[in-house]
Design an enzyme around this catalytic site. Structure first.
Site, PDB file in Angstrom:
ATOM      1  N   GLN A   1       1.987   5.200   1.151  1.00 43.83           N
ATOM      2  CA  GLN A   1       2.385   5.744   2.449  1.00 43.83           C
ATOM      3  C   GLN A   1       1.199   6.353   3.209  1.00 43.83           C
ATOM      4  O   GLN A   1       0.315   6.975   2.614  1.00 43.83           O
ATOM      5  CB  GLN A   1       3.452   6.822   2.267  1.00 43.83           C
ATOM      6  CG  GLN A   1       4.027   7.374   3.554  1.00 43.83           C
ATOM      7  CD  GLN A   1       4.923   8.571   3.320  1.00 43.83           C
ATOM      8  OE1 GLN A   1       4.460   9.708   3.228  1.00 43.83           O
ATOM      9  NE2 GLN A   1       6.221   8.316   3.186  1.00 43.83           N
ATOM     10  N   THR A   2       1.192   6.156   4.512  1.00 44.91           N
ATOM     11  CA  THR A   2       0.261   6.846   5.407  1.00 44.91           C
ATOM     12  C   THR A   2       1.065   7.805   6.283  1.00 44.91           C
ATOM     13  O   THR A   2       2.291   7.720   6.363  1.00 44.91           O
ATOM     14  CB  THR A   2      -0.502   5.866   6.320  1.00 44.91           C
ATOM     15  OG1 THR A   2       0.432   5.301   7.262  1.00 44.91           O
ATOM     16  CG2 THR A   2      -1.155   4.744   5.517  1.00 44.91           C
TER      17      THR A   2
ATOM     18  N   HIS B   1       0.826  -1.214   0.000  1.00 50.65           N
ATOM     19  CA  HIS B   1       0.000   0.000   0.000  1.00 50.65           C
ATOM     20  C   HIS B   1       0.860   1.264   0.000  1.00 50.65           C
ATOM     21  O   HIS B   1       2.046   1.249   0.345  1.00 50.65           O
ATOM     22  CB  HIS B   1      -0.924   0.010   1.218  1.00 50.65           C
ATOM     23  CG  HIS B   1      -0.188   0.065   2.532  1.00 50.65           C
ATOM     24  ND1 HIS B   1       0.327   1.235   3.064  1.00 50.65           N
ATOM     25  CD2 HIS B   1       0.145  -0.911   3.416  1.00 50.65           C
ATOM     26  CE1 HIS B   1       0.926   0.984   4.212  1.00 50.65           C
ATOM     27  NE2 HIS B   1       0.830  -0.314   4.445  1.00 50.65           N
TER      28      HIS B   1
ATOM     29  N   LYS C   1      -0.884  -8.425  13.133  1.00 48.21           N
ATOM     30  CA  LYS C   1      -1.545  -7.813  14.279  1.00 48.21           C
ATOM     31  C   LYS C   1      -0.514  -7.614  15.390  1.00 48.21           C
ATOM     32  O   LYS C   1       0.150  -8.562  15.810  1.00 48.21           O
ATOM     33  CB  LYS C   1      -2.689  -8.708  14.761  1.00 48.21           C
ATOM     34  CG  LYS C   1      -3.540  -8.119  15.861  1.00 48.21           C
ATOM     35  CD  LYS C   1      -4.688  -9.074  16.212  1.00 48.21           C
ATOM     36  CE  LYS C   1      -5.572  -8.479  17.302  1.00 48.21           C
ATOM     37  NZ  LYS C   1      -6.680  -9.404  17.660  1.00 48.21           N
TER      38      LYS C   1
ATOM     39  N   GLU D   1      -2.283  -6.786   7.509  1.00 48.06           N
ATOM     40  CA  GLU D   1      -0.981  -6.650   8.153  1.00 48.06           C
ATOM     41  C   GLU D   1      -0.922  -7.518   9.410  1.00 48.06           C
ATOM     42  O   GLU D   1      -1.958  -7.923   9.957  1.00 48.06           O
ATOM     43  CB  GLU D   1      -0.744  -5.178   8.515  1.00 48.06           C
ATOM     44  CG  GLU D   1       0.592  -4.861   9.181  1.00 48.06           C
ATOM     45  CD  GLU D   1       1.797  -5.260   8.353  1.00 48.06           C
ATOM     46  OE1 GLU D   1       2.020  -6.492   8.191  1.00 48.06           O
ATOM     47  OE2 GLU D   1       2.539  -4.360   7.905  1.00 48.06           O
TER      48      GLU D   1
END
EC number: 3.1.3.46
Length: 270
Positions: free
Chosen positions: A13-14, A11, A91, A89
């Protein structure tokens, strides 16, 4: 022998990626402005690839990534995405929402080291690996089941269009294998699968490919690079060879690993 292509994309970037905050499954952070730029660049890079199946983790950052990739596609804009919780992802339990430094401190206090350390409420590496194996075996069985029902990609295109659409992008780069189909006797690809997932999850699954399935690597790829965490929107491509019978292990060829050429023109937003 049945062959299919498997393309993994991490994914975008956050904000928490940039701040080195652990998201795991419990912190469902959307993409940052930079993340959306990365996803658009990945979509443009992959826009000529003809995917037959698309899977994604069901978390927000992967949903936004897969839709950003598909909306730039010339052939796959209307494809249905299958969201699968097995692609989530790792945990991290009580460490989610904490910084990486805090996770390392937790591990040190427990007399362990990351990434082997499992925070309270988190998944062990073995549990993440089993999720990955479960998804991969499901995917192999799905492709085998559908192989006899394969339809041509579209009218007027050649029968090997799946392979051609990938080879135009990945076969000639210096980080990639020199040929998609080095064996002229190998059957054509029956499917081209896109999977959007997460860094720690993909690292675990790729380690399984390398260690358990003895994945063959490009000449320029070291084993240490192979099991490093993918950058945001890093692209990894594999050719999977499968036969009927669960006792027969798939064989895997890595075409490229953690490719990020598409990010060369992407500037990071402050």
């Amino acid at each position: 022998m049945t062959r299919f292509a498997l393309t993994f994309v991490r994914h975008g970037q956050t904000r928490l990626n940039k701040e080195k905050i652990i998201q795991g499954q419990g912190v469902d952070e959307p993409l940052s402005e930079t993340g959306f730029k990365q996803v658009a660049a990945a979509g443009i890079f992959l826009n000529n690839v003809k995917f037959t199946h698309v899977f994604s983790s069901d978390l927000t950052r992967t949903k936004q990534t897969v839709h950003g990739i598909l909306e730039n596609s010339k052939f796959c804009q209307d494809m249905t995405v299958t969201y699968d919780s097995r692609l989530r992802e790792r945990k991290y339990g009580v460490a989610e929402g904490q910084g990486v430094a805090e996770l390392r401190a937790m591990a040190k206090a427990a007399g362990e080291e990351c990434p082997l350390f499992t925070p309270s409420g988190g998944e062990t590496l073995d549990q993440v690996k089993m999720r990955g194996i479960d998804f991969f075996e499901f995917l192999c069985q799905l492709i085998l089941k559908e192989a006899g029902q394969k339809e041509s990609c579209s009218s007027g295109t050649s029968a090997n269009c799946l392979e051609t659409s990938l080879a135009e992008i990945f076969s000639l780069g210096e980080n990639c294998a020199s040929k998609f189909n080095s064996d002229s006797e190998a059957p054509e690809l029956v499917a081209s699968v896109l999977v959007v997932s997460h860094g720690a999850y993909m690292k675990s699954l790729f380690d399984y490919f390398l260690t358990d399935l003895e994945c063959s690597l490009p000449a320029t790829q070291s084993k240490s690079e192979f099991v490093s965490v993918s950058p945001n929107t890093g692209i990894s491509v594999f050719i999977i060879n499968i036969e009927k019978g669960r006792e027969v292990k798939p064989t895997i060829q890595c075409v490229c690993m953690n490719l990020q050429d598409h990010l060369n023109g992407v500037t990071e937003t402050c």
